[in-house]
Design an enzyme around this catalytic site. Structure first.
Site, mmCIF file in Angstrom:
data_model
loop_
_atom_site.group_PDB
_atom_site.id
_atom_site.type_symbol
_atom_site.label_atom_id
_atom_site.label_comp_id
_atom_site.label_asym_id
_atom_site.label_seq_id
_atom_site.Cartn_x
_atom_site.Cartn_y
_atom_site.Cartn_z
ATOM 1 N N LYS A 133 -27.408 -10.726 0.865
ATOM 2 C CA LYS A 133 -28.758 -11.153 0.491
ATOM 3 C C LYS A 133 -29.762 -10.017 0.520
ATOM 4 O O LYS A 133 -30.728 -10.020 -0.232
ATOM 5 C CB LYS A 133 -29.246 -12.291 1.411
ATOM 6 C CG LYS A 133 -28.656 -13.644 1.078
ATOM 7 C CD LYS A 133 -29.558 -14.745 1.628
ATOM 8 C CE LYS A 133 -28.950 -16.114 1.413
ATOM 9 N NZ LYS A 133 -29.789 -17.171 1.997
ATOM 10 N N LYS B 119 -17.791 -20.109 -8.649
ATOM 11 C CA LYS B 119 -18.153 -21.396 -8.068
ATOM 12 C C LYS B 119 -19.556 -21.789 -8.544
ATOM 13 O O LYS B 119 -20.439 -20.938 -8.637
ATOM 14 C CB LYS B 119 -18.143 -21.255 -6.538
ATOM 15 C CG LYS B 119 -18.098 -22.565 -5.812
ATOM 16 C CD LYS B 119 -17.906 -22.351 -4.317
ATOM 17 C CE LYS B 119 -18.357 -23.597 -3.585
ATOM 18 N NZ LYS B 119 -18.504 -23.409 -2.153
ATOM 19 N N LYS C 183 -26.414 -22.455 -7.087
ATOM 20 C CA LYS C 183 -27.828 -22.554 -7.391
ATOM 21 C C LYS C 183 -28.363 -21.248 -7.963
ATOM 22 O O LYS C 183 -29.114 -21.254 -8.919
ATOM 23 C CB LYS C 183 -28.559 -22.865 -6.077
ATOM 24 C CG LYS C 183 -29.666 -23.875 -6.210
ATOM 25 C CD LYS C 183 -30.342 -24.079 -4.869
ATOM 26 C CE LYS C 183 -29.636 -25.105 -4.025
ATOM 27 N NZ LYS C 183 -30.332 -25.369 -2.754
#
Ligand code: TRP
Length: 332
Positions: free
Chosen positions: A116, A198, A201
């Site tokens: 992140k 996968k 979002k």
């Protein structure tokens, strides 16, 4: 407040960071709905985790209510303990204490932080770095037995166990050790635009055709499936390629059919038949959820009262643990 006292305590944390998609629903929510009476559940909307990366304030408020409403609309019973993390101050209070006992090196090893923060490491927030301590606090405050998470969160649960053990060793039995409950039964739904990835979002933000959102209207669902990636074959054959397999997997899980039945149903059929069947099945499943969602959102004040009420009832449980820790380390 305990919804199913005597049953094993399960703590679920969900970030209010935008719309939920079909992958979330078929991979996780549907299982929680089905298994909700087996456990003493706590569903926590982790808004304090969400602000570790920049958020628009109005969007965060909306996403928090929307997430709560989607859970209820999906079948999580009203009696379940669902609350907003920032409504219980014991979460950040315990997180602070844990941070003081977690070596920096443990946090530096977290793959989620590395991913992140990326190349922006120096500019990413201290909160993003300390994220796992807050997650550990969430879990440990309620003497949680099981934490349902995806594979990507396993490392955070391990850190939670490590810090709990470290404090227990030093100060006596303060914490219950939690275990991850990695969902094996849930379907793994891939992106419609790229069946190698996968459904997520963040990828959906870049490509509108990547994911079906639970609040997508029927025409949007049909359009997205119509454009879903398949392969160069003229019709469904087995073994099927990744894109076709993903569509079949969505169809199979949502209709609760067995693989052989699904194979028989679609062998030799053109992709258009599969795509319209999967669209129909998804629309049929989403329509009642969307209807209930609208009913719940028609009274946001009542929804907020419910969330606040649950936080008020859980506060004494959280405070009891917090005080035990405070006492153990010499803060009271
Ligand atoms: N980190 C989790 C995620 O991104 C969310 C989360 C926060 C969580 N606190 C939690 C999950 C406690 C389980 C238990 O998915």
């Amino acid at each position: 407040m305990q919804s199913n006292p005597g049953k094993p305590r399960v703590f679920s944390g969900i970030q209010p960071s935008g719309g939920l998609h079909l992958g979330n629903y078929l991979g996780a929510i549907r299982n929680w709905v089905r298994d909700q009476d087996k456990y003493d559940n706590i569903f926590c909307i982790v808004d304090l985790h969400t602000i570790t990366v920049p958020q628009d304030p109005a969007a965060l408020r909306e996403n928090t209510l929307s997430l709560a409403a989607i859970y209820l609309a999906s079948g999580i019973k009203k009696e379940q303990a669902m609350f907003v993390q920032s409504h219980i101050p014991a979460h950040p209070e315990l997180a602070w204490i844990l941070e003081c006992f977690i070596p920096m090196g443990w946090l530096e090893r977290m793959t989620q932080f590395k991913e992140k923060s990326g190349r922006e490491r120096e500019r990413s927030s201290a909160g993003l770095f300390a994220y796992p301590a807050l997650m550990a606090a969430d879990i440990l405050l309620y003497d949680t037995r099981y934490v349902p998470v995806g594979e990507d969160q396993r490392q955070h649960i391990e850190l939670t166990r490590d810090i709990a053990q470290r404090i227990n060793q030093r100060f006596g039995d303060v914490f219950t050790l939690p275990e991850p409950m990695i969902q094996a039964a849930g379907a793994r739904i891939m992106g419609l635009d790229d069946p190698e990835k996968k459904m997520s979002k963040s990828l959906a933000g870049d490509t509108p055709g990547h994911a079906i959102f639970l609040l997508d209207p029927p025409d949007v669902v049909r359009k997205k499936f119509a454009r879903a990636q398949t392969d160069a074959e003229p019709a469904v054959r087995f073994p099927a390629g990744a894109g076709v397999r993903n569509l079949l997997e969505i169809y199979r899980t949502i209709t609760d059919k067995a693989w052989p039945a699904v194979e028989q149903e679609f062998t030799g059929k053109p992709y258009s038949v599969l795509k319209s069947a999967v669209s129909d099945a998804v629309i049929e499943a989403l329509t009642p959820i969307q209807q209930r969602y609208r009913e719940i959102r028609a009274d946001d004040a009542a929804l907020m009262r419910q969330l606040r009420g649950t936080a008020d009832r859980l506060t004494p449980i959280a405070d009891t643990t917090l005080q035990r820790v405070q006492h153990a380390v010499g803060l009271r």
